[in-house]
Design a protein around this motif. Structure first.
Motif, PDB file in Angstrom:
ATOM      1  N   PRO A 199      37.988  13.156 -15.568  1.00 35.91           N
ATOM      2  CA  PRO A 199      39.242  13.648 -14.987  1.00 35.91           C
ATOM      3  C   PRO A 199      39.324  13.330 -13.501  1.00 35.91           C
ATOM      4  CG  PRO A 199      37.680  15.454 -15.279  1.00 35.91           C
ATOM      5  CD  PRO A 199      37.065  14.246 -15.922  1.00 35.91           C
ATOM      6  N   GLU A 200      40.545  13.336 -12.971  1.00 40.29           N
ATOM      7  CA  GLU A 200      40.742  13.120 -11.548  1.00 40.29           C
ATOM      8  C   GLU A 200      40.122  14.272 -10.769  1.00 40.29           C
ATOM      9  OE1 GLU A 200      41.915  10.826  -9.733  1.00 40.29           O
ATOM     10  OE2 GLU A 200      42.920   9.460 -11.089  1.00 40.29           O
ATOM     11  N   GLY A 201      39.554  13.932  -9.612  1.00 40.96           N
ATOM     12  CA  GLY A 201      39.009  14.979  -8.763  1.00 40.96           C
ATOM     13  C   GLY A 201      40.126  15.845  -8.185  1.00 40.96           C
ATOM     14  N   ARG A 202      39.868  17.129  -8.080  1.00 39.68           N
ATOM     15  CA  ARG A 202      40.872  18.033  -7.543  1.00 39.68           C
ATOM     16  C   ARG A 202      40.868  17.986  -6.024  1.00 39.68           C
ATOM     17  NH1 ARG A 202      39.616  23.668 -10.328  1.00 39.68           N
ATOM     18  NH2 ARG A 202      37.530  23.054  -9.641  1.00 39.68           N
ATOM     19  N   ALA A 203      42.054  18.165  -5.466  1.00 41.46           N
ATOM     20  CA  ALA A 203      42.170  18.163  -4.010  1.00 41.46           C
ATOM     21  C   ALA A 203      41.393  19.352  -3.434  1.00 41.46           C
ATOM     22  CB  ALA A 203      43.630  18.251  -3.593  1.00 41.46           C
ATOM     23  N   VAL A 204      40.741  19.125  -2.320  1.00 41.25           N
ATOM     24  CA  VAL A 204      39.949  20.168  -1.672  1.00 41.25           C
ATOM     25  C   VAL A 204      40.816  20.874  -0.644  1.00 41.25           C
ATOM     26  CG1 VAL A 204      37.890  20.662  -0.321  1.00 41.25           C
ATOM     27  CG2 VAL A 204      37.850  18.839  -2.032  1.00 41.25           C
ATOM     28  N   ALA A 205      40.920  22.185  -0.758  1.00 39.22           N
ATOM     29  CA  ALA A 205      41.710  22.956   0.200  1.00 39.22           C
ATOM     30  C   ALA A 205      40.843  23.309   1.402  1.00 39.22           C
ATOM     31  CB  ALA A 205      42.236  24.226  -0.454  1.00 39.22           C
ATOM     32  N   PRO A 206      41.402  23.257   2.612  1.00 35.05           N
ATOM     33  CA  PRO A 206      40.620  23.611   3.798  1.00 35.05           C
ATOM     34  C   PRO A 206      40.329  25.103   3.828  1.00 35.05           C
ATOM     35  CG  PRO A 206      42.920  23.303   4.380  1.00 35.05           C
ATOM     36  CD  PRO A 206      42.777  22.895   2.948  1.00 35.05           C
ATOM     37  N   PRO A 207      39.315  25.537   4.554  1.00 34.92           N
ATOM     38  CA  PRO A 207      39.050  26.972   4.690  1.00 34.92           C
ATOM     39  C   PRO A 207      40.304  27.714   5.164  1.00 34.92           C
ATOM     40  CG  PRO A 207      37.257  25.699   5.649  1.00 34.92           C
ATOM     41  CD  PRO A 207      38.338  24.727   5.311  1.00 34.92           C
ATOM     42  N   ARG A 208      40.608  28.832   4.541  1.00 31.77           N
ATOM     43  CA  ARG A 208      41.885  29.503   4.786  1.00 31.77           C
ATOM     44  C   ARG A 208      42.044  29.940   6.247  1.00 31.77           C
ATOM     45  NH1 ARG A 208      43.350  33.809   0.330  1.00 31.77           N
ATOM     46  NH2 ARG A 208      43.061  31.858  -0.838  1.00 31.77           N
ATOM     47  N   VAL A 219      38.646  23.794  14.109  1.00 34.99           N
ATOM     48  CA  VAL A 219      40.111  23.849  14.124  1.00 34.99           C
ATOM     49  C   VAL A 219      40.689  22.452  14.343  1.00 34.99           C
ATOM     50  CG1 VAL A 219      42.106  24.703  15.421  1.00 34.99           C
ATOM     51  CG2 VAL A 219      40.240  26.256  14.841  1.00 34.99           C
ATOM     52  N   ALA A 220      40.099  21.698  15.271  1.00 36.04           N
ATOM     53  CA  ALA A 220      40.585  20.338  15.522  1.00 36.04           C
ATOM     54  C   ALA A 220      40.403  19.461  14.291  1.00 36.04           C
ATOM     55  CB  ALA A 220      39.836  19.736  16.715  1.00 36.04           C
ATOM     56  N   ALA A 221      39.281  19.609  13.611  1.00 39.10           N
ATOM     57  CA  ALA A 221      39.031  18.802  12.408  1.00 39.10           C
ATOM     58  C   ALA A 221      40.048  19.114  11.317  1.00 39.10           C
ATOM     59  CB  ALA A 221      37.611  19.045  11.905  1.00 39.10           C
ATOM     60  N   ILE A 222      40.334  20.390  11.095  1.00 42.64           N
ATOM     61  CA  ILE A 222      41.325  20.776  10.089  1.00 42.64           C
ATOM     62  C   ILE A 222      42.704  20.245  10.476  1.00 42.64           C
ATOM     63  CG2 ILE A 222      42.538  22.726   9.059  1.00 42.64           C
ATOM     64  CD1 ILE A 222      39.779  22.347   7.922  1.00 42.64           C
ATOM     65  N   HIS A 223      43.031  20.318  11.749  1.00 45.25           N
ATOM     66  CA  HIS A 223      44.339  19.833  12.208  1.00 45.25           C
ATOM     67  C   HIS A 223      44.536  18.353  11.875  1.00 45.25           C
ATOM     68  CE1 HIS A 223      47.838  19.181  14.790  1.00 45.25           C
ATOM     69  NE2 HIS A 223      47.217  18.121  15.263  1.00 45.25           N
ATOM     70  N   PHE A 224      43.471  17.566  11.986  1.00 44.79           N
ATOM     71  CA  PHE A 224      43.597  16.127  11.762  1.00 44.79           C
ATOM     72  C   PHE A 224      43.339  15.717  10.308  1.00 44.79           C
ATOM     73  CE2 PHE A 224      42.828  16.022  16.421  1.00 44.79           C
ATOM     74  CZ  PHE A 224      44.024  15.403  16.764  1.00 44.79           C
ATOM     75  N   GLY A 225      43.259  16.698   9.406  1.00 46.68           N
ATOM     76  CA  GLY A 225      43.227  16.364   7.993  1.00 46.68           C
ATOM     77  C   GLY A 225      41.891  16.495   7.313  1.00 46.68           C
ATOM     78  N   CYS A 226      40.848  16.889   8.003  1.00 47.27           N
ATOM     79  CA  CYS A 226      39.556  17.112   7.343  1.00 47.27           C
ATOM     80  C   CYS A 226      39.651  18.364   6.466  1.00 47.27           C
ATOM     81  CB  CYS A 226      38.446  17.272   8.372  1.00 47.27           C
ATOM     82  SG  CYS A 226      38.203  15.815   9.413  1.00 47.27           S
ATOM     83  N   ARG A 227      38.959  18.347   5.360  1.00 48.88           N
ATOM     84  CA  ARG A 227      39.051  19.453   4.411  1.00 48.88           C
ATOM     85  C   ARG A 227      37.736  20.207   4.253  1.00 48.88           C
ATOM     86  NH1 ARG A 227      43.311  18.989   5.660  1.00 48.88           N
ATOM     87  NH2 ARG A 227      45.208  18.514   4.500  1.00 48.88           N
ATOM     88  N   VAL A 228      36.636  19.514   4.334  1.00 51.97           N
ATOM     89  CA  VAL A 228      35.330  20.160   4.139  1.00 51.97           C
ATOM     90  C   VAL A 228      34.718  20.433   5.503  1.00 51.97           C
ATOM     91  CG1 VAL A 228      33.059  19.982   3.078  1.00 51.97           C
ATOM     92  CG2 VAL A 228      35.048  18.964   1.948  1.00 51.97           C
ATOM     93  N   VAL A 229      34.818  21.681   5.941  1.00 52.70           N
ATOM     94  CA  VAL A 229      34.291  22.093   7.243  1.00 52.70           C
ATOM     95  C   VAL A 229      33.362  23.277   7.011  1.00 52.70           C
ATOM     96  CG1 VAL A 229      34.832  22.985   9.535  1.00 52.70           C
ATOM     97  CG2 VAL A 229      36.360  21.323   8.448  1.00 52.70           C
ATOM     98  N   ARG A 230      32.109  23.106   7.372  1.00 52.40           N
ATOM     99  CA  ARG A 230      31.120  24.182   7.210  1.00 52.40           C
ATOM    100  C   ARG A 230      30.819  24.743   8.591  1.00 52.40           C
ATOM    101  NH1 ARG A 230      29.760  20.005   3.815  1.00 52.40           N
ATOM    102  NH2 ARG A 230      29.729  20.535   1.586  1.00 52.40           N
ATOM    103  N   LEU A 231      31.315  25.939   8.841  1.00 55.06           N
ATOM    104  CA  LEU A 231      31.253  26.547  10.161  1.00 55.06           C
ATOM    105  C   LEU A 231      30.369  27.784  10.129  1.00 55.06           C
ATOM    106  CD1 LEU A 231      32.462  26.469  13.075  1.00 55.06           C
ATOM    107  CD2 LEU A 231      34.276  27.955  12.225  1.00 55.06           C
ATOM    108  N   ASN A 232      29.398  27.839  11.037  1.00 54.98           N
ATOM    109  CA  ASN A 232      28.537  29.011  11.182  1.00 54.98           C
ATOM    110  C   ASN A 232      28.493  29.344  12.667  1.00 54.98           C
ATOM    111  OD1 ASN A 232      26.431  30.880  11.430  1.00 54.98           O
ATOM    112  ND2 ASN A 232      25.331  30.023   9.682  1.00 54.98           N
TER     113      ASN A 232
END
Length: 395
Positions: free
Chosen positions: A105-114, A187-200
């Motif tokens: 199946p097609e991969g599902r789109a990844v939603a950014p952290p809410r 925040v900058a990464a999400i703004h420019f379209g990145c979806r997988v951000v692991r923040l600690n």
């Protein structure tokens, strides 16, 4: 060639393989004398490929047959791929899990952290060109005025560094600044379209998976710069407080000390030496992978190349970028070594006299020599589907 072999060849060329839908491609980058692309499965390993492999991967879409792709390849590169080469390529892609299995199946789109998504939407205006100009000019003006007032600033700040209550407050502000640094990267990464951000935030870590695969270098530079800009913005209210509070007051001393510590914490991020953000900004701007490592190898290999004419030939732009950065890097190391040797010599002088400077200089030279010798190895060059050691991390 037997009828069976001809049949197998014809069957192979009718195949329509497809790469995974979650495959990420970087723009063209430089690694030493080579031009390469980074390829990565989201959540998996990263690989380096050359232009020819990138051309083929971009056309393995499940619509074109290998015969059709082969015709395009021959038109582009003036060479046809045989069945053995197709088989080898497909086997390598299969081994590295880069091909989409038939019927998968097609991969599902990844939603950014809410939460990060909401912050990115709220602060989207910050990333516009006018806002960037205002921020840049304003921060440069602030640091220019602080540099002009540096003697008075330090006189006001020095007493605070001897008071444990002020030191605790300064440490708390710097801790908050470090958390804001990582948050700004995310925040900058999400703004420019990145979806997988692991923040600690507690561990001061922000990992952005798609960071290296954004299409525009300006986006990568802004993401890398966002942390240092956030640190600098936190300095602003304390710089204003230092200006308006009464000289000699506790608030005046504390504000001055926070400005000194905050300015150092902010500006050090922009120094273009790995692993600092300034190094990432410069690497993205010039479009180079492993800039520091490649520049050292370039400079160390030039004497041998001039004498023997053996070794890789570097394009003009690569020679310019690697040569300038390599010389600046070595000059920085030499300057830092000189400062450390002089400072250590001052500490040893009461015990050894002027010989203390010689002892400290010898220790620094030996340390730097051994450190450089441990790194004087030829960097690994790009090869088809070769794994790269580069990690997509903003800080």
């Amino acid at each position: 060639m037997t009828d069976s072999a001809l049949s197998d060849r014809a069957t192979l060329l009718t195949n329509r393989p497809r790469v995974r839908s979650d495959l990420l491609f970087s723009r063209e980058l430089g690694r030493g004398p080579d031009r390469i692309y980074l390829v990565k499965v989201r959540g998996g390993k990263a690989f380096e490929v050359a232009a020819k492999e990138r051309f083929l991967l971009s056309r393995l879409d499940g619509q074109r047959s290998l015969a059709e792709i082969g015709e395009e390849y021959a038109t582009r590169f003036g060479r046809r791929l045989g069945p053995a080469q197709w088989s080898q390529l497909l086997w390598l892609l299969h081994q590295r899990d880069l091909l989409r299995p038939p019927g998968a199946p097609e991969g599902r789109a990844v939603a950014p952290p809410r939460t990060l998504g909401r912050l990115a939407a709220a602060f989207a205006w910050v990333f516009s060109a006018p806002s960037g100009v205002v921020l840049g000019v304003g921060l440069l003006a602030m640091y220019g005025s602080l540099a002009a007032a540096a003697p008075g600033l330090w006189r006001a700040a020095a007493p605070a560094f001897g008071d444990w209550r002020h030191v605790a407050g300064i440490a708390a502000v710097c801790y908050l600044s470090a958390m804001l640094h990582e948050l700004a990267h995310g925040v900058a990464a999400i703004h420019f379209g990145c979806r997988v951000v692991r923040l600690n935030l507690l561990a001061f870590s922000c990992r952005v998976e798609e960071y290296q695969y954004l299409p525009a270098r300006a986006q990568q530079v802004v993401i890398a710069a966002a942390g240092g800009v956030a640190n600098s913005l936190l300095v602003v209210p304390f710089a204003l407080a230092w200006q308006v509070t009464a000289d000699g007051s506790a608030g005046h001393r504390f504000a001055a000390a926070v400005v000194v510590a905050g300015a150092v914490q902010s500006l050090v991020n922009f120094v273009p030496i790995p692993p600092l953000d300034g190094y990432k900004m410069l690497s993205h701007q010039v479009g180079m992978v492993a800039l520091a490592e490649e520049s050292r190898w370039y400079l160390w290999s030039r004497p041998r190349y001039w004498l023997t004419r053996r070794g890789p030939r570097y394009p003009r732009r690569a020679r310019l970028v690697l040569g300038l950065y390599g010389m600046a890097w070595h000059a920085t190391i030499a300057g830092a070594g000189t400062a450390i040797a002089y400072g250590a010599g001052d500490l040893l002088r009461p015990y050894l006299g002027h010989a203390g400077y010689a002892v400290s200089a010898a220790a620094v030279v030996l340390t730097i020599t051994l450190w450089l010798a441990s790194r004087q190895r030829r960097p690994v060059r790009a090869a088809p589907t070769q794994q790269t050691a580069h990690h997509q991390r903003t800080q």
